[in-house]
Design a protein around this motif. Structure first.
Motif, PDB file in Angstrom:
ATOM      1  N   PRO A 161     -25.728 -11.681 -57.398  1.00 16.36           N
ATOM      2  CA  PRO A 161     -24.799 -11.295 -56.417  1.00 16.36           C
ATOM      3  C   PRO A 161     -23.301 -11.856 -56.923  1.00 16.36           C
ATOM      4  CG  PRO A 161     -25.890 -13.161 -55.738  1.00 16.36           C
ATOM      5  CD  PRO A 161     -26.583 -12.904 -56.789  1.00 16.36           C
ATOM      6  N   ASP A 162     -23.228 -12.578 -58.052  1.00 20.35           N
ATOM      7  CA  ASP A 162     -22.120 -13.105 -58.510  1.00 20.35           C
ATOM      8  C   ASP A 162     -22.243 -13.737 -60.070  1.00 20.35           C
ATOM      9  OD1 ASP A 162     -21.934 -15.896 -58.255  1.00 20.35           O
ATOM     10  OD2 ASP A 162     -21.946 -15.324 -56.067  1.00 20.35           O
ATOM     11  N   GLU A 163     -21.134 -13.822 -60.733  1.00 20.33           N
ATOM     12  CA  GLU A 163     -21.212 -14.724 -61.927  1.00 20.33           C
ATOM     13  C   GLU A 163     -21.658 -16.143 -62.060  1.00 20.33           C
ATOM     14  OE1 GLU A 163     -17.637 -13.259 -61.837  1.00 20.33           O
ATOM     15  OE2 GLU A 163     -16.544 -14.782 -62.872  1.00 20.33           O
ATOM     16  N   SER A 164     -21.593 -16.617 -60.916  1.00 17.63           N
ATOM     17  CA  SER A 164     -21.948 -18.150 -60.796  1.00 17.63           C
ATOM     18  C   SER A 164     -23.466 -18.484 -61.026  1.00 17.63           C
ATOM     19  CB  SER A 164     -21.398 -18.775 -59.460  1.00 17.63           C
ATOM     20  OG  SER A 164     -22.222 -18.446 -58.379  1.00 17.63           O
ATOM     21  N   TRP A 165     -24.220 -17.174 -60.784  1.00 17.85           N
ATOM     22  CA  TRP A 165     -25.773 -17.017 -60.963  1.00 17.85           C
ATOM     23  C   TRP A 165     -26.171 -17.187 -62.465  1.00 17.85           C
ATOM     24  CZ3 TRP A 165     -29.543 -15.115 -56.989  1.00 17.85           C
ATOM     25  CH2 TRP A 165     -29.461 -15.490 -55.668  1.00 17.85           C
ATOM     26  N   LEU A 166     -25.265 -16.931 -63.309  1.00 19.34           N
ATOM     27  CA  LEU A 166     -25.642 -16.802 -64.733  1.00 19.34           C
ATOM     28  C   LEU A 166     -26.431 -17.945 -65.125  1.00 19.34           C
ATOM     29  CD1 LEU A 166     -22.656 -14.722 -66.440  1.00 19.34           C
ATOM     30  CD2 LEU A 166     -24.857 -14.067 -65.988  1.00 19.34           C
ATOM     31  N   GLU A 167     -25.551 -19.144 -64.922  1.00 18.51           N
ATOM     32  CA  GLU A 167     -26.205 -20.265 -65.420  1.00 18.51           C
ATOM     33  C   GLU A 167     -27.409 -20.812 -64.984  1.00 18.51           C
ATOM     34  OE1 GLU A 167     -23.252 -23.598 -63.824  1.00 18.51           O
ATOM     35  OE2 GLU A 167     -22.597 -22.023 -64.998  1.00 18.51           O
ATOM     36  N   ARG A 168     -27.939 -20.206 -63.778  1.00 18.52           N
ATOM     37  CA  ARG A 168     -29.409 -20.432 -63.300  1.00 18.52           C
ATOM     38  C   ARG A 168     -30.270 -19.827 -64.314  1.00 18.52           C
ATOM     39  NH1 ARG A 168     -30.191 -18.627 -56.924  1.00 18.52           N
ATOM     40  NH2 ARG A 168     -28.246 -19.389 -56.131  1.00 18.52           N
ATOM     41  N   TYR A 169     -30.058 -18.662 -64.621  1.00 15.96           N
ATOM     42  CA  TYR A 169     -31.080 -18.062 -65.517  1.00 15.96           C
ATOM     43  C   TYR A 169     -30.946 -17.795 -67.137  1.00 15.96           C
ATOM     44  CZ  TYR A 169     -31.609 -16.871 -60.765  1.00 15.96           C
ATOM     45  OH  TYR A 169     -31.889 -17.052 -59.447  1.00 15.96           O
ATOM     46  N   CYS A 170     -29.521 -18.265 -67.676  1.00 16.59           N
ATOM     47  CA  CYS A 170     -29.273 -18.158 -68.937  1.00 16.59           C
ATOM     48  C   CYS A 170     -28.568 -19.099 -69.666  1.00 16.59           C
ATOM     49  CB  CYS A 170     -28.219 -17.022 -69.074  1.00 16.59           C
ATOM     50  SG  CYS A 170     -28.453 -15.442 -68.124  1.00 16.59           S
ATOM     51  N   GLU A 171     -28.909 -19.254 -70.974  1.00 11.29           N
ATOM     52  CA  GLU A 171     -28.207 -20.432 -71.710  1.00 11.29           C
ATOM     53  C   GLU A 171     -27.555 -19.949 -72.770  1.00 11.29           C
ATOM     54  OE1 GLU A 171     -31.725 -23.009 -71.924  1.00 11.29           O
ATOM     55  OE2 GLU A 171     -32.148 -22.155 -73.913  1.00 11.29           O
ATOM     56  N   ASP A 172     -26.592 -20.883 -73.327  1.00 15.62           N
ATOM     57  CA  ASP A 172     -25.613 -20.513 -74.323  1.00 15.62           C
ATOM     58  C   ASP A 172     -24.683 -19.341 -74.129  1.00 15.62           C
ATOM     59  OD1 ASP A 172     -27.074 -22.264 -75.932  1.00 15.62           O
ATOM     60  OD2 ASP A 172     -28.143 -20.979 -77.152  1.00 15.62           O
ATOM     61  N   ILE A 173     -24.372 -19.554 -72.940  1.00 16.61           N
ATOM     62  CA  ILE A 173     -23.423 -18.180 -72.415  1.00 16.61           C
ATOM     63  C   ILE A 173     -22.144 -18.212 -72.925  1.00 16.61           C
ATOM     64  CG2 ILE A 173     -22.395 -17.258 -70.404  1.00 16.61           C
ATOM     65  CD1 ILE A 173     -24.723 -18.710 -68.650  1.00 16.61           C
ATOM     66  N   PRO A 174     -21.718 -17.371 -73.751  1.00 13.63           N
ATOM     67  CA  PRO A 174     -20.482 -17.417 -74.467  1.00 13.63           C
ATOM     68  C   PRO A 174     -19.250 -17.242 -73.527  1.00 13.63           C
ATOM     69  CG  PRO A 174     -21.555 -15.129 -74.827  1.00 13.63           C
ATOM     70  CD  PRO A 174     -22.646 -15.911 -73.987  1.00 13.63           C
ATOM     71  N   ALA A 175     -18.152 -17.560 -73.692  1.00 11.59           N
ATOM     72  CA  ALA A 175     -16.992 -17.438 -72.869  1.00 11.59           C
ATOM     73  C   ALA A 175     -16.575 -15.939 -72.404  1.00 11.59           C
ATOM     74  CB  ALA A 175     -15.881 -18.018 -73.504  1.00 11.59           C
ATOM     75  N   VAL A 176     -16.939 -15.272 -73.405  1.00  9.43           N
ATOM     76  CA  VAL A 176     -16.740 -13.652 -73.490  1.00  9.43           C
ATOM     77  C   VAL A 176     -17.538 -13.060 -72.108  1.00  9.43           C
ATOM     78  CG1 VAL A 176     -18.208 -12.807 -75.045  1.00  9.43           C
ATOM     79  CG2 VAL A 176     -15.878 -11.836 -74.733  1.00  9.43           C
ATOM     80  N   ALA A 177     -18.616 -13.553 -71.780  1.00 13.27           N
ATOM     81  CA  ALA A 177     -19.559 -13.191 -70.803  1.00 13.27           C
ATOM     82  C   ALA A 177     -18.524 -13.278 -69.490  1.00 13.27           C
ATOM     83  CB  ALA A 177     -20.789 -13.793 -70.767  1.00 13.27           C
ATOM     84  N   TYR A 178     -17.838 -14.468 -69.187  1.00 16.11           N
ATOM     85  CA  TYR A 178     -17.171 -14.404 -68.207  1.00 16.11           C
ATOM     86  C   TYR A 178     -15.864 -13.916 -68.149  1.00 16.11           C
ATOM     87  CZ  TYR A 178     -20.447 -18.503 -66.884  1.00 16.11           C
ATOM     88  OH  TYR A 178     -21.608 -19.096 -66.811  1.00 16.11           O
TER      89      TYR A 178
END
Ligand code: AMP
Ligand code: MG
Length: 337
Positions: free
Chosen positions: A64-81
């Motif tokens: 439902p929003d980008e705050s959930w990315l870190e629940r399921y992903c790691e090494d998230i690059p800044a550009v993803a946000y």
């Protein structure tokens, strides 16, 4: 099973289907999806069974929003946000490194996962109410054109899924753009509602995967497993004719037999009297073409045609996504005039 027909008024009932491990047809701005609890391998397996989808073709996780990315992903690059800030909610799927809690059933064993936040409030509300990520591919039977309305999805899925939420026709009409952020430069795996030009504004250089513009040769290893499969195809063979619109219309007029169907721009509707014709909007209106293309392909399955001839849209902007779907439906059988 009886497929329940739900609407935007039934968010908690729809969230229950997801929580119980059932199959739910979900509206999105791109195409209707076939959703299930993305953390439950059995529920995900049921998606593959209902679609007849090959097991090595991974699914996208909807949040439902980008705050959930870190629940399921790691090494998230800044550009993803940065991309999420600009394009979410919207038709962009980002490939990121997965956390181990994301089951192999979703990713087809890859160490990456596709993440998307759809621009459809009812679907975001359902996902938030279930408090689970929803794994979903497009809601068609495998190989068929994607459904851009609840009716189109029911053609393929009535009786095979627990419920479907009807939120009207899709506003974009082609699936999400897929960008792989785990490689440098980022790589476009599938063109969609967010254009290559828009991505380049944020990312600078973007590599375009070969599979976007041509057929994978037998034995060639695609970047993502799903890219090797026949896609979007109506039952009759399709030929795409590329060139200036007036020339492609004239060429098709010359080539068609008595039982040919035609996909053309609105301006050329009257060029093919006596033939089943599906129009895809004015030659200059790429948004209309995106909304119409899958319905046009699907329509021929209800008509008696031996073959289908299609005028090709231009392939800039949103046209890259429309021509990609049409060319795949044609098995890249393209004639330039
Ligand atoms: P669909 O929207 O029905 O075409 O299904 C999801 C699409 O996302 C398929 O084309 C998959 O190949 C693609 N996809 C999902 N996860 C990944 C991933 N981790 N890497 C590359 N592509 C993916
Ligand atoms: Mg699909």
């Amino acid at each position: 099973m009886d497929t329940k027909h739900l609407t935007a008024a039934h968010v908690s009932e729809a969230a229950d289907v997801i929580r119980r491990g059932g199959l739910l047809g979900i509206p999105t701005e791109t195409v209707y999806g076939l959703g299930a609890n993305g953390l439950d391998p059995d529920a995900v397996a049921a998606i593959f069974a209902a679609k007849g989808r090959p097991q090595d073709n991974p699914l996208i996780l909807h949040v439902p929003d980008e705050s959930w990315l870190e629940r399921y992903c790691e090494d998230i690059p800044a550009v993803a946000y940065e991309l999420a800030g600009r394009f979410w909610p919207g038709p962009l799927t980002m490939i990121l490194k997965r956390k181990s809690m994301v089951p192999d059933a979703v990713t087809a064993g890859l160490d990456t996962v596709g993440m998307r936040c759809p621009d459809c409030k009812v679907t975001r509300d359902i996902i938030a109410a279930a408090d689970l990520p929803v794994a979903a591919p497009s809601g068609n039977a495998s190989g068929r054109p994607s459904p851009t309305s609840a009716q189109a999805m029911l053609e393929d899925m009535e009786g095979k899924i627990d419920a479907l939420v009807d939120d009207g026709p899709c506003s974009v009409g082609v699936e999400s753009t897929i960008i792989d952020l785990t490689v440098a430069p980022p790589r476009l795996l599938r063109p969609g509602g967010v254009t290559l030009e828009e991505l380049e504004e944020v990312l600078g250089e973007v590599a375009v995967d070969d599979a976007v513009r041509r057929l994978m040769a037998p034995g060639e290893q695609p970047r993502a497993p799903g890219m090797k499969y026949r896609h979007y195809a109506p039952k009759a063979p399709v030929t795409v004719v590329k060139g200036e619109a007036r020339c492609t219309a004239a060429y098709i007029q010359e080539k068609i037999n008595d039982f040919s169907g035609v996909i053309c721009f609105d301006e050329y509707r009257d060029f093919f009297p006596g033939h089943p014709v599906q129009t895809i909007g004015p030659a200059a209106d790429q948004a209309a073409q995106a909304r119409r293309i899958f319905d046009a392909l699907r329509a021929f399955d209800h008509l008696e045609v031996t073959d289908i001839w299609a005028q090709s849209p231009t392939d800039t902007g949103l046209g890259l996504a429309v021509t990609n779907r049409l060319n795949k439906a044609a098995g890249f059988h393209i004639i330039e005039v």
